[in-house]
Design a protein around this motif. Structure first.
Motif, short mmCIF file in Angstrom:
data_model
loop_
_atom_site.label_atom_id
_atom_site.label_comp_id
_atom_site.label_asym_id
_atom_site.label_seq_id
_atom_site.Cartn_x
_atom_site.Cartn_y
_atom_site.Cartn_z
N ILE B 214 0.80 -1.18 -0.03
CA ILE B 214 0.09 -0.03 0.01
C ILE B 214 0.72 1.25 0.22
CG2 ILE B 214 -2.07 -0.99 1.17
CD1 ILE B 214 -1.06 0.32 3.54
N LYS B 215 2.18 1.16 -0.18
CA LYS B 215 3.19 2.27 -0.36
C LYS B 215 3.08 3.04 0.97
CE LYS B 215 3.64 2.65 -5.44
NZ LYS B 215 2.36 2.22 -5.99
N SER B 216 2.95 2.34 1.78
CA SER B 216 2.94 3.19 3.44
C SER B 216 4.25 3.84 3.52
CB SER B 216 2.59 2.34 4.31
OG SER B 216 2.80 2.68 5.63
N THR B 217 3.96 5.14 4.11
CA THR B 217 5.19 5.98 4.58
C THR B 217 5.53 5.86 6.02
OG1 THR B 217 4.10 7.89 4.65
CG2 THR B 217 4.90 7.55 2.45
N LEU B 218 4.57 5.09 6.60
CA LEU B 218 4.64 4.92 8.05
C LEU B 218 6.25 4.70 8.54
CD1 LEU B 218 3.57 4.86 10.94
CD2 LEU B 218 2.98 2.42 10.54
N GLU B 219 7.08 3.79 7.90
CA GLU B 219 8.04 3.40 8.59
C GLU B 219 9.14 4.50 8.55
OE1 GLU B 219 9.79 -0.44 7.31
OE2 GLU B 219 11.80 -0.10 8.47
N PHE B 220 9.33 5.25 7.23
CA PHE B 220 9.91 6.22 6.92
C PHE B 220 9.86 7.26 7.79
CE2 PHE B 220 10.94 10.38 4.86
CZ PHE B 220 12.25 10.02 4.60
N GLU B 221 8.42 7.54 8.17
CA GLU B 221 8.16 8.55 9.06
C GLU B 221 8.84 8.34 10.58
OE1 GLU B 221 5.86 11.34 8.86
OE2 GLU B 221 5.47 10.96 6.61
N LEU B 222 8.65 7.08 10.96
CA LEU B 222 9.09 6.54 12.23
C LEU B 222 10.63 6.97 12.25
CD1 LEU B 222 6.81 3.35 12.83
CD2 LEU B 222 6.91 5.41 14.01
N ARG B 223 11.45 6.54 11.20
CA ARG B 223 12.95 6.43 11.02
C ARG B 223 13.17 7.95 11.07
NH1 ARG B 223 14.83 1.67 12.57
NH2 ARG B 223 13.98 -0.02 11.30
N LEU B 224 12.47 8.98 10.70
CA LEU B 224 12.85 10.22 10.46
C LEU B 224 12.56 10.74 11.88
CD1 LEU B 224 13.26 12.70 8.79
CD2 LEU B 224 10.78 12.90 8.38
N GLN B 225 11.73 10.38 12.56
CA GLN B 225 11.33 10.77 13.90
C GLN B 225 12.64 10.35 14.82
OE1 GLN B 225 8.74 12.91 14.75
NE2 GLN B 225 10.03 13.09 16.46
N GLN B 226 12.99 9.23 14.69
CA GLN B 226 14.32 8.72 15.52
C GLN B 226 15.26 9.76 15.25
OE1 GLN B 226 13.63 7.01 17.91
NE2 GLN B 226 14.71 5.08 17.57
N ASP B 285 2.04 13.22 17.67
CA ASP B 285 0.57 12.99 17.27
C ASP B 285 0.33 12.56 16.05
OD1 ASP B 285 0.26 14.02 20.02
OD2 ASP B 285 -0.23 15.94 19.53
N HIS B 286 1.05 13.18 15.03
CA HIS B 286 0.86 12.91 13.76
C HIS B 286 1.44 11.42 13.48
CE1 HIS B 286 1.67 12.91 9.38
NE2 HIS B 286 2.81 12.70 9.71
N LEU B 287 2.46 10.93 14.01
CA LEU B 287 2.74 9.67 14.03
C LEU B 287 1.71 8.73 14.41
CD1 LEU B 287 6.57 9.64 15.12
CD2 LEU B 287 5.59 9.28 12.55
N VAL B 288 1.13 8.91 15.47
CA VAL B 288 0.09 8.16 16.14
C VAL B 288 -1.04 7.99 15.14
CG1 VAL B 288 -1.69 8.11 17.85
CG2 VAL B 288 0.62 8.90 18.69
N LYS B 289 -1.49 9.18 14.65
CA LYS B 289 -2.32 9.10 13.58
C LYS B 289 -2.23 8.46 12.26
CE LYS B 289 -5.19 13.48 14.44
NZ LYS B 289 -4.42 14.99 14.24
N THR B 290 -0.91 8.65 11.97
CA THR B 290 -0.44 7.76 10.64
C THR B 290 -0.42 6.49 10.88
OG1 THR B 290 1.10 9.61 10.36
CG2 THR B 290 1.23 7.59 8.93
N PHE B 291 -0.06 6.13 12.06
CA PHE B 291 0.07 4.34 12.48
C PHE B 291 -1.58 3.97 12.58
CE2 PHE B 291 -0.92 1.50 15.88
CZ PHE B 291 -0.62 0.33 15.53
N VAL B 292 -2.23 4.73 13.16
CA VAL B 292 -3.70 4.13 13.28
C VAL B 292 -4.31 4.03 11.90
CG1 VAL B 292 -5.89 4.72 14.24
CG2 VAL B 292 -3.95 4.87 15.74
#
Lengths: 437, 418
Positions: B214-226, B285-292
Motif C-alpha cells: 500500500i506504499k505506506s510511509t509509516l516506517e520512513f516517518e518513524l525513522r525520520l522521527q528517530q 501525534d501525527h505519527l500516532v494518527k499515521t499509524f492508526v
C-alpha cells in the motif's frame, strides 16, 4: 438552542426546492448556485426499494465460502504434507541404519522425495490462498464498500458520548461495567452523582417484581404518592390491585379471606378515585372458582399483568428522574442503523452531482422511521412546506387551520384580510394565535 | 367534547391514510442495506486469516529452502563409508521439519479460532434475515446486541480496554468483537505517545510486505522521527549515521523530506528556523494518527468508531426542531403519565444532539382529533381524556398534562392540521 433560520429551503408557493451550492472555482471568482428540485421521483431514488423480494438474499454465499475454508482450504492440508516429509526422513534414517551400503542411494532418493513433498505442501497452501480469495470476493459481493467516515459529525464530542454511554450502562443495570468505564474514562464528574443509586434501586424493585414480590414496588410508589398522583399515574393502585388478585387466587383456601383483609386495609385511600375498580375487585371474590369465564378475566394473575405492572413501574421511575423510559442511546443507535442506507445514498448522489449540502440545520432527505421512533408532533406548513420552529411557530387562524408564522405574514402582506389556503374563510392576521405542539 | 366554530369544510383525513401506507414501508426491514454497520464483523477476521496464511507461506518457504539445501549437501557428501554423517544430517533435518510442523500447527490453531469466530458472526448476521419487520421483538434483541458491539468497538478504539473486555464478557459477545486486534493497536499508540518507536517499528517489520503493497510511509516517518530525536539531542554524528543506515534507502521517494532533514542539522532546537515543524512535539501525534490510519487500512476496518456513524445518523433522524426549543413539547415530556420523553430530549443525548441537523419532514405528523386548549397548547383528544380519567377529574373537565392548568371542556376547540 434556538434553531437558526431555515437556510436550506427556498420557499416558492407550493414547490419545494433544496438549494445546494457548488464550491467556488479555484480562482474564487465564480459561485454558482445549483437548484435541486425535490420532486417525487427524486425523492424516490433516495429511498430503498421497499417491497423487494429478499427471500433469495441471505448469507448463503458467504457461508458457502466459509464452509470451504473450514473444510479443505485451511492449514491442515499442508500440515499433513509436512508430516509426510517427516515420515520420509524417519524412513530414510531407518533405511541407512539397517543398511549403510544404501546410504548414497537413500539420500539421493530422499532429496527427490522431499522436493515432491514440499511441492505438495505448496499446493495445499495454494488451496488456502484460493479459498481466502473466494471468501473475500463473496464478502465484497455481499457488502458494498462504503466510506462511512463521511458520516461522522461527532468525532470531536468524545466527552458527551462517554457520558451518554455511562448513563446507558447504569440504566441497563450493568453497574460493574459502568463503574469500570466511569473510572477508565474519568467520568465521575460528568454523570449525575445519584444516578447509580437510583438505578440500583430500580433494579432491586424490578428483581423483586420478577420474583413475584410486590412489596418493594408498593413501598416505592407509596413514598412518591403525591408526585405520581400529580402525573395522573395509577401505578400505586395497580400494584395494590395485583396484590389483591395474588392473594385471591394464590392464597389457597385462605385466599379470599386474605384478599378481603388486604382490600379493607389498603384500598381505603383509593376509595374515592377508584370506586368502580374497587367494587369490581370485590365482585371478583364471588367469581373466584370460574374466573376465566368471568367478567374479571383480565384481572387474573397472569404473565401479562405482571409485565404490564413492571413496564409501568419502569416508565414512572424514569419519568420521575426526568429521563426517557427506554435507553436513548439504544433508540438512537437503532434509528441510525435504519437511517444509514438512505443517508449514505444521499451522500453518494450529492457527490456524483458535485453538490454540497449547505445547511447544518436540517437533513436534506426524509428518513422513514417506524411510528414508535416518533416522539414529537411535526407540523409542516402546507404553504411553505417548512417545519415550524421557535422563530417560525405554527399559528392557528380562526377557521381552525394552521400555518407557519412566516407564511401567514406573506399571505396577508401588510396585515390585510386574507383567505385561508384550505377553506373559503377569510381571516385577519391579528386573529391568528400561536399554538404549541 | 364540545367543538365550537366548525370550519366550513373540514380538511380530508389525509394524514392517517398516507400515514398507514408510509408506516408499512417504514417498518419493513431490508437486511441487505441494514448490514452496513456490520461489515467489519467479517472483513477484519478475513484480513486476520490472510495474515495467518502469509505467515504460514513464509515459514514453508524459509524452511523448505533450508531443508532442500540440507538434503542437497547431505546427498553430495553421502558415502557408504560414513552413514553416521548422513544420519546426523537427517536428524538435523528432522529437528527442522518438526520445528516447521509446530509453527504450522500453532498457526492452524489460530486459524481454527478465527474460523469458528467467523461462523458465529455469519450466524449472527443471518439471524437478521429471519426478521421482516423493525417492530419484531427479535429485531429489538438483535439491535441490542449490535449496540453492545458498537460500544465495545468504541471503547477499544479509545483505549477503555478494561471496560470493553468486561462488556464483551458479561454480554457474552466475545466472539462478535475483535478485542485482541484493537488492544495491540492501542498499546502501539501508547508507546508512540511515550515517544518510543520500537514497538511500532516492530509492527512495521511484521507487516513489511503489506505495508510495501500500500506504499505506506509509516516506517520512513518513524525513522525520520528517530533521526530528529538524535538531532534534538545534538548527537549529530550518530544522527548522520542513522540517516545513512535507515533513511537513505528511501531517497528517491522522499527527496524533499531528505533535503530538509539534512538541513535541519544546522539549526539547533532552540533556534529551529524553518525546521520548527520537524522539531515540533506534535509530530508524535501525527505519527500516532499515521499509524492508526495505516493499521485500520491493513485490517480493512473503518477509521472511526462505528458508534459515531450510527449516532450521527440516528440523532439526526430523531431530532426535531422541538428537541432544543425553549418551549416545553406537548408530547415529549415527563410531567404526566400520558406523555413520555423523547430520547433526544433526555439528558443522555440532548447536549450531543445540538451538533447534528434535525430530520427533514415533508408531511405533518400529529395525533388524531387535535384540540387546542385556551393556553394555546395542542393535544390529541384521546390523550386528554386518558389523563382526565386517570386523574379522576369531574365530567366535562380537562387538564393540560404539561402545565397542569384545568379547564371546562367547553373551552377547548378543534384544530386542523393535515
Amino acid at each position: 438552542m434556538v434553531p437558526g433560520p431555515p437556510a436550506l429551503h427556498t420557499t416558492f408557493f407550493h414547490f419545494h426546492y433544496i438549494t445546494f451550492c457548488i464550491p467556488p472555482a479555484a480562482d474564487g471568482t465564480c459561485i454558482t448556485t445549483y437548484t435541486y428540485t425535490d420532486t417525487d421521483t427524486d425523492a424516490a431514488t433516495l429511498r430503498e426499494p421497499v417491497d423487494d423480494d429478499t427471500s433469495g438474499c441471505t448469507m448463503d454465499a458467504v457461508e458457502k465460502e466459509l464452509d470451504r475454508l473450514t473444510g479443505r482450504a485451511n492449514l491442515a492440508g499442508s500440515i499433513r504434507d509436512i508430516d509426510g516429509c517427516l515420515e520420509l526422513l524417519v524412513a530414510a534414517k531407518a533405511a541407512i541404519e539397517s543398511d549403510p551400503t544404501m546410504t548414497a542411494a537413500t539420500m539421493a532418493a530422499l532429496e527427490t522425495q522431499l522436493k515432491a513433498g514440499f511441492d505438495r505442501t505448496n499446493d495445499s497452501l495454494k488451496e488456502v490462498y484460493t479459498g481466502l480469495n473466494k471468501y473475500g470476493k463473496a464478502l465484497d459481493k455481499k457488502f458494498k464498500l462504503v466510506n462511512m467516515s463521511d458520516y461522522d459529525v461527532l468525532s470531536t464530542h468524545q466527552p458527551l458520548i462517554n457520558r451518554a454511554i455511562a448513563m446507558h450502562l447504569l440504566r441497563e443495570g450493568n453497574f460493574s461495567i459502568a463503574e469500570t468505564f466511569i473510572a477508565e474514562a474519568d467520568l465521575a464528574a460528568a454523570v449525575p452523582p445519584t444516578l447509580e443509586a437510583d438505578f440500583r434501586d430500580m433494579y432491586r424493585i424490578k428483581e423483586a417484581l420478577r420474583l413475584r414480590d410486590l412489596g418493594p414496588a408498593i413501598a416505592w410508589a407509596a413514598s412518591r404518592r403525591e408526585q405520581l398522583e400529580a402525573r395522573g399515574s395509577n401505578l400505586e393502585f395497580e400494584l395494590h390491585r395485583l396484590q389483591y388478585v395474588v392473594y385471591l387466587f394464590g392464597g389457597g383456601e385462605d385466599g379470599p379471606r386474605k384478599a378481603l383483609e388486604y382490600s379493607r386495609r389498603e384500598f381505603l385511600p383509593f376509595q374515592q378515585k377508584y370506586l368502580a375498580e374497587i367494587s369490581q375487585l370485590a365482585g371478583a371474590l364471588l367469581w373466584r372458582e370460574k374466573m376465566t369465564a368471568s367478567p374479571y378475566a383480565d384481572l387474573l394473575n397472569s404473565e401479562t399483568a405482571w409485565a404490564a405492572v413492571a413496564d409501568s413501574f419502569t416508565s414512572e421511575f424514569c419519568s420521575l428522574l426526568n429521563l426517557a423510559a427506554e435507553s436513548p442511546l439504544y433508540i438512537a443507535a437503532t434509528a441510525g442503523a435504519i437511517a444509514l442506507p438512505t443517508l449514505l445514498k444521499m451522500t453518494s448522489i450529492m457527490k456524483e452531482k458535485k453538490t454540497e449540502w449547505t445547511s447544518q440545520n436540517e437533513l436534506p432527505v426524509e428518513i422513514p422511521l417506524p411510528d414508535k421512533y416518533k416522539f414529537h408532533s411535526i407540523f409542516v406548513c402546507p404553504v411553505s412546506k417548512e417545519q415550524t420552529t421557535d422563530s417560525n411557530p405554527p399559528m392557528m387562524i380562526p377557521c381552525g387551520h394552521v400555518l407557519a408564522k412566516d407564511s401567514l405574514q406573506k399571505l396577508s402582506r401588510s396585515g390585510n384580510r386574507f383567505k385561508c389556503p384550505y377553506c373559503p374563510a377569510d381571516s385577519m392576521p391579528k386573529d391568528a394565535r400561536e399554538i404549541y405542539l | 367534547m364540545c367543538t365550537p366554530s366548525q370550519p366550513t369544510t373540514s380538511p380530508p383525513d389525509r394524514v392517517s391514510f398516507s400515514g398507514k401506507m408510509a408506516q408499512k414501508s417504514a417498518s419493513s426491514l431490508n437486511p441487505e442495506t441494514h448490514l452496513l454497520l456490520d461489515q467489519p464483523l467479517l472483513r477484519l477476521p478475513h484480513e486476520v486469516l490472510r495474515k495467518i496464511f502469509k505467515t504460514s507461506q513464509k515459514y514453508v518457504e524459509q524452511d523448505s529452502k533450508k531443508l532442500s539445501e540440507l538434503a542437497k549437501d547431505a546427498t553430495r557428501s553421502a558415502t557408504p563409508a560414513s552413514p553416521d554423517a548422513s544420519i546426523a544430517s537427517i536428524n538435523t533435518m528432522i529437528t527442522r521439519m518438526q520445528g516447521l510442523k509446530r509453527k504450522m500447527e500453532n498457526l492452524h490453531d489460530e486459524e481454527k479460532l478465527v474460523h469458528s469466530q467467523s461462523r458465529k458472526r455469519t450466524t449472527h448476521l443471518n439471524d437478521l434475515y429471519g426478521l421482516s419487520s423493525l417492530l419484531d421483538d427479535g429485531y429489538g434483541k438483535w439491535s441490542k446486541v449490535r449496540l453492545d458491539r458498537l460500544l465495545v468497538d468504541y471503547m477499544l478504539r479509545n483505549g477503555y480496554s478494561e471496560s470493553a473486555k468486561k462488556l464483551a464478557h458479561e454480554k457474552e459477545i466475545d466472539e462478535l468483537v475483535d478485542i485482541d486486534v484493537f488492544l495491540q493497536c492501542w498499546s502501539i499508540e501508547e508507546s508512540l505517545r511515550r515517544k518510543s518507536t520500537t514497538e511500532c517499528l516492530a509492527w512495521c517489520q511484521e507487516n513489511k510486505n503489506a505495508l510495501k503493497k500500500i506504499k505506506s510511509t509509516l516506517e520512513f516517518e518513524l525513522r525520520l522521527q528517530q533521526y530528529i530525536e538524535l538531532v534534538r539531542e545534538r548527537k549529530l554524528s550518530e544522527a548522520v549515521a542513522y540517516a545513512r543506515k535507515y533513511l537513505s534507502g528511501n531517497f528517491d521517494s522522499h527527496k524533499n523530506d531528505f533535503h530538509r532533514a539534512s538541513c535541519m542539522l544546522a539549526f539547533p532546537p532552540e533556534r529551529p528556523g524553518p525546521y520548527k515543524d520537524l522539531y515540533a512535539e506534535s509530530r508524535w501525534d501525527h505519527l500516532v494518527k499515521t499509524f492508526v490510519t495505516t493499521h485500520h487500512n491493513l485490517y480493512n476496518i473503518p477509521q472511526g468508531p462505528l458508534l459515531h456513524v450510527a449516532l450521527s445518523a440516528g440523532l439526526s433522524a430523531l431530532k426535531t426542531p422541538s428537541c432544543h426549543s425553549t418551549l416545553p413539547s406537548s408530547r415529549s415530556n415527563t410531567a404526566s403519565s400520558v406523555t413520555s420523553l423523547c430520547p433526544i430530549c433526555s439528558t443522555e443525548l440532548n447536549d450531543l444532539a445540538i451538533h447534528v441537523p434535525y430530520g427533514h419532514h415533508t408531511t405533518s405528523w400529529v395525533e388524531h382529533d387535535l384540540v387546542v386548549l385556551p393556553n394555546g397548547r395542542v393535544y390529541g383528544t384521546r390523550r386528554l381524556e386518558d389523563l382526565a380519567t386517570k386523574l379522576g377529574l369531574g365530567p366535562g373537565r380537562v387538564k393540560d398534562p404539561i402545565t397542569a392548568e384545568e379547564w371546562d371542556s367547553e373551552e377547548i376547540r378543534k384544530v386542523f392540521i393535515s
